[in-house]
Scaffold this motif. Structure first.
Motif, PDB file in Angstrom:
ATOM      1  N   UNK A   1       0.844  -1.190   0.000  1.00 23.40           N
ATOM      2  CA  UNK A   1       0.000   0.000   0.000  1.00 23.40           C
ATOM      3  C   UNK A   1       0.882   1.244   0.000  1.00 23.40           C
ATOM      4  N   UNK A   2       0.411   2.276  -0.666  1.00 20.97           N
ATOM      5  CA  UNK A   2       1.161   3.535  -0.672  1.00 20.97           C
ATOM      6  C   UNK A   2       1.133   4.176   0.722  1.00 20.97           C
ATOM      7  N   UNK A   3      -0.016   4.029   1.377  1.00 15.69           N
ATOM      8  CA  UNK A   3      -0.207   4.606   2.716  1.00 15.69           C
ATOM      9  C   UNK A   3      -0.878   3.564   3.595  1.00 15.69           C
ATOM     10  N   UNK A   4      -0.596   3.568   4.898  1.00 17.98           N
ATOM     11  CA  UNK A   4      -1.223   2.586   5.800  1.00 17.98           C
ATOM     12  C   UNK A   4      -2.743   2.728   5.794  1.00 17.98           C
ATOM     13  N   UNK A   5      -3.422   1.602   5.803  1.00 15.81           N
ATOM     14  CA  UNK A   5      -4.882   1.622   5.863  1.00 15.81           C
ATOM     15  C   UNK A   5      -5.511   1.543   4.492  1.00 15.81           C
ATOM     16  N   UNK A   6      -6.252   0.484   4.251  1.00 17.68           N
ATOM     17  CA  UNK A   6      -6.822   0.255   2.919  1.00 17.68           C
ATOM     18  C   UNK A   6      -7.830   1.328   2.527  1.00 17.68           C
ATOM     19  N   UNK A   7      -8.416   2.011   3.501  1.00 20.48           N
ATOM     20  CA  UNK A   7      -9.420   3.023   3.183  1.00 20.48           C
ATOM     21  C   UNK A   7      -8.838   4.426   3.010  1.00 20.48           C
ATOM     22  N   UNK A   8      -7.523   4.539   3.057  1.00 18.63           N
ATOM     23  CA  UNK A   8      -6.883   5.824   2.795  1.00 18.63           C
ATOM     24  C   UNK A   8      -7.012   6.110   1.295  1.00 18.63           C
ATOM     25  N   UNK A   9      -7.691   7.188   0.954  1.00 18.68           N
ATOM     26  CA  UNK A   9      -7.956   7.509  -0.451  1.00 18.68           C
ATOM     27  C   UNK A   9      -6.680   7.688  -1.264  1.00 18.68           C
ATOM     28  N   UNK A  10      -5.583   8.007  -0.591  1.00 21.16           N
ATOM     29  CA  UNK A  10      -4.329   8.232  -1.307  1.00 21.16           C
ATOM     30  C   UNK A  10      -3.738   6.944  -1.890  1.00 21.16           C
ATOM     31  N   UNK A  11      -4.311   5.810  -1.517  1.00 22.56           N
ATOM     32  CA  UNK A  11      -3.858   4.533  -2.077  1.00 22.56           C
ATOM     33  C   UNK A  11      -4.385   4.288  -3.489  1.00 22.56           C
ATOM     34  N   UNK A  12      -5.265   5.168  -3.955  1.00 24.90           N
ATOM     35  CA  UNK A  12      -5.935   4.910  -5.227  1.00 24.90           C
ATOM     36  C   UNK A  12      -5.884   6.119  -6.161  1.00 24.90           C
ATOM     37  N   UNK A  13      -6.005   5.822  -7.445  1.00 28.06           N
ATOM     38  CA  UNK A  13      -6.189   6.869  -8.450  1.00 28.06           C
ATOM     39  C   UNK A  13      -7.683   6.957  -8.741  1.00 28.06           C
ATOM     40  N   UNK A  14      -8.240   8.150  -8.630  1.00 23.16           N
ATOM     41  CA  UNK A  14      -9.664   8.335  -8.867  1.00 23.16           C
ATOM     42  C   UNK A  14      -9.909   9.049 -10.188  1.00 23.16           C
ATOM     43  N   UNK A  15     -11.029   8.729 -10.789  1.00 24.42           N
ATOM     44  CA  UNK A  15     -11.381   9.322 -12.079  1.00 24.42           C
ATOM     45  C   UNK A  15     -11.381  10.844 -12.003  1.00 24.42           C
ATOM     46  N   UNK A  16     -11.762  11.367 -10.850  1.00 32.70           N
ATOM     47  CA  UNK A  16     -11.844  12.818 -10.681  1.00 32.70           C
ATOM     48  C   UNK A  16     -10.474  13.497 -10.728  1.00 32.70           C
ATOM     49  N   UNK A  17      -9.388  12.708 -10.646  1.00 38.99           N
ATOM     50  CA  UNK A  17      -8.044  13.284 -10.682  1.00 38.99           C
ATOM     51  C   UNK A  17      -7.540  13.531 -12.099  1.00 38.99           C
ATOM     52  N   UNK A  18      -8.287  13.071 -13.091  1.00 40.59           N
ATOM     53  CA  UNK A  18      -7.823  13.153 -14.469  1.00 40.59           C
ATOM     54  C   UNK A  18      -8.477  14.316 -15.213  1.00 40.59           C
ATOM     55  N   UNK A  19      -7.782  14.850 -16.231  1.00 38.04           N
ATOM     56  CA  UNK A  19      -8.379  15.919 -17.035  1.00 38.04           C
ATOM     57  C   UNK A  19      -9.565  15.407 -17.845  1.00 38.04           C
ATOM     58  N   UNK A  20     -10.404  16.330 -18.284  1.00 41.14           N
ATOM     59  CA  UNK A  20     -11.667  15.977 -18.933  1.00 41.14           C
ATOM     60  C   UNK A  20     -11.490  15.076 -20.151  1.00 41.14           C
ATOM     61  N   UNK A  21     -10.468  15.326 -20.961  1.00 42.42           N
ATOM     62  CA  UNK A  21     -10.288  14.508 -22.158  1.00 42.42           C
ATOM     63  C   UNK A  21      -9.896  13.081 -21.803  1.00 42.42           C
ATOM     64  N   UNK A  22      -9.109  12.910 -20.729  1.00 42.58           N
ATOM     65  CA  UNK A  22      -8.740  11.583 -20.276  1.00 42.58           C
ATOM     66  C   UNK A  22      -9.940  10.847 -19.684  1.00 42.58           C
ATOM     67  N   UNK A  23     -10.764  11.563 -18.948  1.00 40.69           N
ATOM     68  CA  UNK A  23     -11.981  10.983 -18.380  1.00 40.69           C
ATOM     69  C   UNK A  23     -12.870  10.460 -19.500  1.00 40.69           C
ATOM     70  N   UNK A  24     -13.045  11.258 -20.513  1.00 36.82           N
ATOM     71  CA  UNK A  24     -13.888  10.863 -21.647  1.00 36.82           C
ATOM     72  C   UNK A  24     -13.340   9.614 -22.325  1.00 36.82           C
ATOM     73  N   UNK A  25     -12.015   9.561 -22.512  1.00 38.70           N
ATOM     74  CA  UNK A  25     -11.392   8.401 -23.149  1.00 38.70           C
ATOM     75  C   UNK A  25     -11.564   7.148 -22.299  1.00 38.70           C
ATOM     76  N   UNK A  26     -11.340   7.271 -21.002  1.00 39.42           N
ATOM     77  CA  UNK A  26     -11.452   6.115 -20.111  1.00 39.42           C
ATOM     78  C   UNK A  26     -12.877   5.591 -20.058  1.00 39.42           C
ATOM     79  N   UNK A  27     -13.846   6.495 -19.973  1.00 40.73           N
ATOM     80  CA  UNK A  27     -15.243   6.069 -19.918  1.00 40.73           C
ATOM     81  C   UNK A  27     -15.660   5.349 -21.202  1.00 40.73           C
ATOM     82  N   UNK A  28     -15.005   5.674 -22.280  1.00 40.09           N
ATOM     83  CA  UNK A  28     -15.352   5.062 -23.567  1.00 40.09           C
ATOM     84  C   UNK A  28     -14.649   3.729 -23.788  1.00 40.09           C
ATOM     85  N   UNK A  29     -13.441   3.579 -23.271  1.00 39.18           N
ATOM     86  CA  UNK A  29     -12.632   2.406 -23.627  1.00 39.18           C
ATOM     87  C   UNK A  29     -12.334   1.444 -22.471  1.00 39.18           C
ATOM     88  N   UNK A  30     -12.454   1.873 -21.218  1.00 41.97           N
ATOM     89  CA  UNK A  30     -12.118   1.012 -20.091  1.00 41.97           C
ATOM     90  C   UNK A  30     -13.301   0.118 -19.704  1.00 41.97           C
TER      91      UNK A  30
END
Length: 286
Positions: free
Chosen positions: A78-107
């Motif tokens: 884990x990047x940080x102690x505790x599985x519920x620490x949000x910093x352990x994950x990459x969230x869709x909201x962290x990406x720019x709009x064009x990347x969000x659109x691409x991910x929603x279409x292809x992932x």
């Protein structure tokens, strides 16, 4: 699509197709077919770029186990102690709009849901009845102050009816994810999910989701075991205790989640409503 055409009406593939059709029908009937994403910062969508998956996690639906799986895909530690620490994950909201659109279409996009009223009760049992200090400090004191005249905010005994009263009156205030609606956490009318899993068949469907997403082939990952939940058996007892107006309000607020994901109202609700109506008629008699 990320799954094969089904050849068995009882297969997970067939159930998934029906669930997806139910969501599309709900969105169409409620004029949400072309709904754009609203405030992406509120979405609980975890991203894994290597495996090209988007997972919308919902608390009280094997959330810890799913986060463990998603975290393991980033690496062994884990990047940080505790599985519920949000910093352990990459969230869709962290990406720019064009990347969000691409991910929603292809992932590959998936989410697991649970009977909404059972999940609402599960949050109460876990965070208030069993007593989690942080939740009492952040919410319990305020709930008692608001809905128990003369009550002592330091008493760690928030009642289910008080909890629901609080949830029903949050309005535009801060919604904790444990009692936020599925619609707001995952926005299924704005996102075309590829798989909708049900908590009630978690063991089979979780493994299936990992297989069709390609994770099983690429990584040595399996879904952790989950202790069977007894919450469903407690639904009649707890919901019978609340005021009729509270029950109706709860049904109005969380009913769309039930309808959207193909859940019927708990059978006990019909009996409770009938008993409450009969009680009111008796009280109204001269």
């Amino acid at each position: 699509m990320f799954f094969q055409q089904p050849n068995d009406e009882g297969s997970i593939e067939s159930m998934n197709l029906k669930r997806l059709a139910t969501i599309r029908d709900f969105c169409r009937r409620n004029n949400k077919t072309n709904e754009s994403l609203q405030d992406i910062s509120k979405l609980n969508i975890i991203v894994n770029e290597e495996y090209k998956i988007l997972f919308c996690y919902i608390p009280k639906i094997a959330c810890t186990q799913w986060k463990s799986v998603m975290a393991s895909l980033y690496g062994p530690q884990l990047r940080y102690p505790g599985i519920h620490d949000a910093r352990n994950f990459n969230f869709l909201s962290n990406y720019p709009a064009d990347e969000v659109k691409r991910m929603l279409k292809t992932y590959f996009k998936f989410v697991f849901v649970r009977e909404p009223f059972e999940r609402l009760l599960s949050a109460y049992l876990d965070k208030f009845l069993r007593g989690e200090p942080a939740f009492h400090h952040n919410y319990g004191k305020r709930i008692i102050t608001l809905y128990r005249p003369g009550g002592n905010p330091e008493d760690k005994n928030v009642k289910f009816d008080e909890y629901l009263n609080y949830v029903l009156h949050i309005g535009d205030g801060y919604w904790n994810e444990h009692w936020q609606t599925y619609n707001n956490l995952c926005q299924p009318c704005g996102i075309s999910y590829d798989f909708i899993g049900h908590f009630e068949n978690l063991e089979e469907e979780a493994q299936y989701a990992l297989e069709i997403s390609g994770v099983t082939k690429k990584a040595n990952v399996s879904f952790p075991s989950v202790k069977p939940s007894l919450t469903s058996s407690q639904v009649p007892f707890f919901y019978k205790q609340i005021h009729k107006e509270r029950l109706y309000g709860t049904m109005q607020l969380f009913g769309p989640d039930s309808e959207m994901f193909g859940y019927d109202l708990p059978k006990s609700f019909y009996k409770i409503i009938s008993e409450l109506s009969q009680q009111n008629r008796t009280n109204d008699d001269p």
